[in-house]
Design an enzyme around this catalytic site. Sequence first.
Site, PDB file in Angstrom:
ATOM      1  CG  ASP A 134       6.482  -6.665  -2.307  1.00 16.53           C
ATOM      2  OD1 ASP A 134       6.120  -8.024  -2.384  1.00 16.53           O
ATOM      3  OD2 ASP A 134       6.030  -5.262  -1.725  1.00 16.53           O
ATOM      4  CB  VAL A 156      14.546  -7.304   1.333  1.00 13.73           C
ATOM      5  CG1 VAL A 156      13.694  -6.656   1.040  1.00 13.73           C
ATOM      6  CG2 VAL A 156      13.718  -7.294   2.549  1.00 13.73           C
ATOM      7  CG  PHE A 168      -1.813   1.401   1.379  1.00 13.55           C
ATOM      8  CD1 PHE A 168      -2.206   2.014   0.725  1.00 13.55           C
ATOM      9  CD2 PHE A 168      -1.003   2.017   2.810  1.00 13.55           C
ATOM     10  CE1 PHE A 168      -2.872   3.322   0.829  1.00 13.55           C
ATOM     11  CE2 PHE A 168      -2.013   2.608   3.592  1.00 13.55           C
ATOM     12  CZ  PHE A 168      -2.872   3.471   2.725  1.00 13.55           C
ATOM     13  NE  ARG A 225      -3.253  -2.433   7.295  1.00 15.04           N
ATOM     14  CZ  ARG A 225      -2.335  -1.890   6.529  1.00 15.04           C
ATOM     15  NH1 ARG A 225      -1.591  -1.256   8.007  1.00 15.04           N
ATOM     16  NH2 ARG A 225      -1.382  -1.964   5.635  1.00 15.04           N
ATOM     17  CE  LYS A 248       7.957  -2.007  10.699  1.00 19.07           C
ATOM     18  NZ  LYS A 248       7.985  -1.645   9.633  1.00 19.07           N
ATOM     19  CB  THR A 308       1.676  -8.723   3.111  1.00 15.79           C
ATOM     20  OG1 THR A 308       2.396  -7.320   3.556  1.00 15.79           O
ATOM     21  CG2 THR A 308       1.277  -9.553   4.233  1.00 15.79           C
ATOM     22  CE1 TYR A 337       4.861  -3.776  11.532  1.00 11.57           C
ATOM     23  CE2 TYR A 337       3.136  -2.604  13.406  1.00 11.57           C
ATOM     24  CZ  TYR A 337       3.706  -2.508  12.077  1.00 11.57           C
ATOM     25  OH  TYR A 337       3.876  -1.276  10.817  1.00 11.57           O
ATOM     26  CB  THR A 383      -1.128   5.764   6.763  1.00 14.65           C
ATOM     27  OG1 THR A 383      -0.371   6.187   7.583  1.00 14.65           O
ATOM     28  CG2 THR A 383      -1.622   6.025   5.703  1.00 14.65           C
TER      29      THR A 383
HETATM   30  P1  NAD Z   1       1.648  -3.946   2.850  1.00 14.67           P
HETATM   31  O1  NAD Z   1       1.787  -4.871   3.905  1.00 14.67           O
HETATM   32  O2  NAD Z   1       0.799  -3.429   2.529  1.00 14.67           O
HETATM   33  O3  NAD Z   1       3.150  -3.269   2.685  1.00 14.67           O
HETATM   34  C1  NAD Z   1       4.188  -4.344   3.239  1.00 14.67           C
HETATM   35  C2  NAD Z   1       4.781  -3.992   1.912  1.00 14.67           C
HETATM   36  O4  NAD Z   1       6.073  -5.447   1.969  1.00 14.67           O
HETATM   37  C3  NAD Z   1       4.153  -5.695   0.986  1.00 14.67           C
HETATM   38  O5  NAD Z   1       4.178  -5.636  -0.468  1.00 14.67           O
HETATM   39  C4  NAD Z   1       4.575  -6.376   1.353  1.00 14.67           C
HETATM   40  O6  NAD Z   1       4.550  -8.028   0.195  1.00 14.67           O
HETATM   41  C5  NAD Z   1       6.604  -6.636   1.333  1.00 14.67           C
HETATM   42  N1  NAD Z   1       6.896  -7.935   2.192  1.00 14.67           N
HETATM   43  C6  NAD Z   1       7.183  -7.327   3.203  1.00 14.67           C
HETATM   44  N2  NAD Z   1       8.376  -8.852   3.311  1.00 14.67           N
HETATM   45  C7  NAD Z   1       9.256  -8.679   2.663  1.00 14.67           C
HETATM   46  C8  NAD Z   1      10.265  -8.974   1.880  1.00 14.67           C
HETATM   47  N3  NAD Z   1      10.706 -10.339   3.334  1.00 14.67           N
HETATM   48  N4  NAD Z   1      10.988  -9.031   1.018  1.00 14.67           N
HETATM   49  C9  NAD Z   1      10.422  -8.265   0.115  1.00 14.67           C
HETATM   50  N5  NAD Z   1       9.297  -7.765   0.597  1.00 14.67           N
HETATM   51  C10 NAD Z   1       7.972  -7.773   1.717  1.00 14.67           C
HETATM   52  O7  NAD Z   1       1.807  -2.716   4.138  1.00 14.67           O
HETATM   53  P2  NAD Z   1       1.643  -1.173   4.223  1.00 14.67           P
HETATM   54  O8  NAD Z   1       0.439  -0.526   5.083  1.00 14.67           O
HETATM   55  O9  NAD Z   1       2.260  -0.959   3.278  1.00 14.67           O
HETATM   56  O10 NAD Z   1       3.339  -0.535   5.098  1.00 14.67           O
HETATM   57  C11 NAD Z   1       4.389  -0.181   4.596  1.00 14.67           C
HETATM   58  C12 NAD Z   1       5.452  -0.624   6.050  1.00 14.67           C
HETATM   59  O11 NAD Z   1       4.660   0.917   6.768  1.00 14.67           O
HETATM   60  C13 NAD Z   1       5.933  -1.452   6.493  1.00 14.67           C
HETATM   61  O12 NAD Z   1       6.935  -1.159   6.493  1.00 14.67           O
HETATM   62  C14 NAD Z   1       4.767  -0.932   8.227  1.00 14.67           C
HETATM   63  O13 NAD Z   1       5.187  -1.777   9.140  1.00 14.67           O
HETATM   64  C15 NAD Z   1       5.178   0.801   8.242  1.00 14.67           C
HETATM   65  N6  NAD Z   1       3.737   0.728   9.227  1.00 14.67           N
HETATM   66  C16 NAD Z   1       2.265   0.758   8.361  1.00 14.67           C
HETATM   67  C17 NAD Z   1       1.621   1.636   8.602  1.00 14.67           C
HETATM   68  C18 NAD Z   1       0.206   1.582   8.708  1.00 14.67           C
HETATM   69  O14 NAD Z   1      -1.096   2.272   9.141  1.00 14.67           O
HETATM   70  N7  NAD Z   1      -0.713   1.389   6.949  1.00 14.67           N
HETATM   71  C19 NAD Z   1       1.810   2.180  10.163  1.00 14.67           C
HETATM   72  C20 NAD Z   1       2.527   2.335  10.437  1.00 14.67           C
HETATM   73  C21 NAD Z   1       3.580   1.371   9.321  1.00 14.67           C
HETATM   74  N1  UDP Z   2     -10.940  -3.194  15.132  1.00 13.64           N
HETATM   75  C1  UDP Z   2     -12.325  -2.932  14.799  1.00 13.64           C
HETATM   76  N2  UDP Z   2     -12.600  -4.007  14.275  1.00 13.64           N
HETATM   77  C2  UDP Z   2     -12.439  -4.920  12.462  1.00 13.64           C
HETATM   78  C3  UDP Z   2     -10.884  -4.394  13.039  1.00 13.64           C
HETATM   79  C4  UDP Z   2     -10.270  -3.810  13.802  1.00 13.64           C
HETATM   80  O1  UDP Z   2     -12.859  -2.983  16.031  1.00 13.64           O
HETATM   81  O2  UDP Z   2     -12.120  -5.144  12.155  1.00 13.64           O
HETATM   82  C5  UDP Z   2     -10.126  -2.030  15.726  1.00 13.64           C
HETATM   83  C6  UDP Z   2      -9.050  -3.031  16.400  1.00 13.64           C
HETATM   84  O3  UDP Z   2      -9.113  -3.702  17.141  1.00 13.64           O
HETATM   85  C7  UDP Z   2      -7.829  -2.226  16.788  1.00 13.64           C
HETATM   86  C8  UDP Z   2      -8.450  -0.516  15.468  1.00 13.64           C
HETATM   87  O4  UDP Z   2      -9.809  -1.443  15.462  1.00 13.64           O
HETATM   88  O5  UDP Z   2      -8.087  -1.445  18.193  1.00 13.64           O
HETATM   89  C9  UDP Z   2      -7.140  -0.106  14.848  1.00 13.64           C
HETATM   90  O6  UDP Z   2      -6.981  -1.504  14.892  1.00 13.64           O
HETATM   91  P1  UDP Z   2      -5.916  -1.384  13.250  1.00 13.64           P
HETATM   92  O7  UDP Z   2      -5.684  -3.181  12.757  1.00 13.64           O
HETATM   93  O8  UDP Z   2      -6.285  -1.217  11.501  1.00 13.64           O
HETATM   94  O9  UDP Z   2      -4.342  -1.212  13.308  1.00 13.64           O
HETATM   95  P2  UDP Z   2      -3.886  -1.568  14.876  1.00 13.64           P
HETATM   96  O10 UDP Z   2      -4.158  -0.214  15.072  1.00 13.64           O
HETATM   97  O11 UDP Z   2      -4.664  -1.494  16.042  1.00 13.64           O
HETATM   98  O12 UDP Z   2      -2.626  -1.353  14.077  1.00 13.64           O
END
Ligand code: NAD
Ligand code: UDP
Length: 310
Positions: free
Chosen positions: A33, A59, A13, A188, A151, A37, A147, A177
């Site tokens: 990638d 990776v 994403f 999510r 991190k 996921t 996780y 996000t």
């Molecule tokens: P996502 O799952 O959509 O993207 C993650 C990507 O990483 C996927 O395309 C997956 O296939 C790839 N991937 C996983 N393991 C891999 C590996 N070993 N080698 C190569 N590719 C691999 O998730 P996202 O929401 O796009 O998140 C991207 C980054 O941002 C992540 O590091 C996540 O921890 C961080 N992040 C996202 C959020 C959010 O709200 N979306 C919040 C906090 C942190």
């Molecule tokens: N949650 C929920 N219903 C759902 C999925 C998630 O009520 O179908 C809740 C979850 O328990 C958390 C919040 O929504 O309190 C955000 O969850 P998410 O998995 O999006 O991200 P998190 O911030 O927990 O990593």
Amino acid sequence: MSMRALVTGAAGFIGSHLVDRLLALGYEVVGVDNLLTGRRQNLAHLSENARFAFVEADVITLPHFDGPFDWVFHLASPASPPKYLAHPIETLRVNADGTRLLLELAEKTGAKFFLASTSEVYGDPEEHPQNERYWGNVNPIGPRSVYDEAKRYAEAFATAYHQSRGVPIRIVRIFNTYGPRMDPEDGRVVTNFIGQALRGEPLTIYGDGSQTRSFQYIDDLIDGFVALMGVDHSEPVNLGNPGEFTVAELAHLVLELTGSRSEIVHRPLPKDDPRRRRPDIDKAKRLLGWEPRIPLREGLRRTIAAFERT
Ligand code: NAD
Ligand code: UDP
């Protein structure tokens, strides 16, 4: 010569939106990638773009890349709780072993290293809102530790590389996000609620719905990434939208914006689910002149429209 960037997690994403922005800025981009996921369709629009190359690889066993990079962006990691719980070892390894290999690559090629960290480093926070000086409240062996501890380790590794070897680093602590190209099945809350509302299925609130989150629209996050690339700052920076909503409020907003008549049902709250989360973004405002511009209602409208198209 144009600038060149490596983006891990490019088919995910956030990664796919970052790739788009880097290409728009004139970069040559290599996306890596393993599709654990992520989805190829997130990059399908770039198949004819001569400045973009996609490498399907893990990776953890990083392939060889020719030529130097200016930036190495490490975004690869499962990000949604159901996904990282389904892939616990992969999550630990991509953030530990993967981070090490990418830091080595950055050092070797003279690149700057950019780590996508997370608000989860604050765990179930005892300080509210969370600023970057807060050390967090994390259960080291809880279900989320695969996780959040991974991190935290990645942040420590990047910081050690910076301090002991001089590799330039940027660390972003990303708060929840959302936006187009999220995997509708990623589990999510935003994707679950939108999918359920559009299908006319019950919206599943975990617990009583009083827990809070702060939801940031993807374009604001990518603006913050670009702003952070432009400053010299190696300590973590929160990027998130400080608007704080209960999960129940989110459910009602999704029902209103989709016009859905779905009912709301309650399911058990997952273990160690953080009670509250809201970023303190004073540092990003001061350092980057950045703040989010898209309110939740507008961002959800755009996301719902994108989900309706697919
Ligand atoms: P996502 O799952 O959509 O993207 C993650 C990507 O990483 C996927 O395309 C997956 O296939 C790839 N991937 C996983 N393991 C891999 C590996 N070993 N080698 C190569 N590719 C691999 O998730 P996202 O929401 O796009 O998140 C991207 C980054 O941002 C992540 O590091 C996540 O921890 C961080 N992040 C996202 C959020 C959010 O709200 N979306 C919040 C906090 C942190
Ligand atoms: N949650 C929920 N219903 C759902 C999925 C998630 O009520 O179908 C809740 C979850 O328990 C958390 C919040 O929504 O309190 C955000 O969850 P998410 O998995 O999006 O991200 P998190 O911030 O927990 O990593």
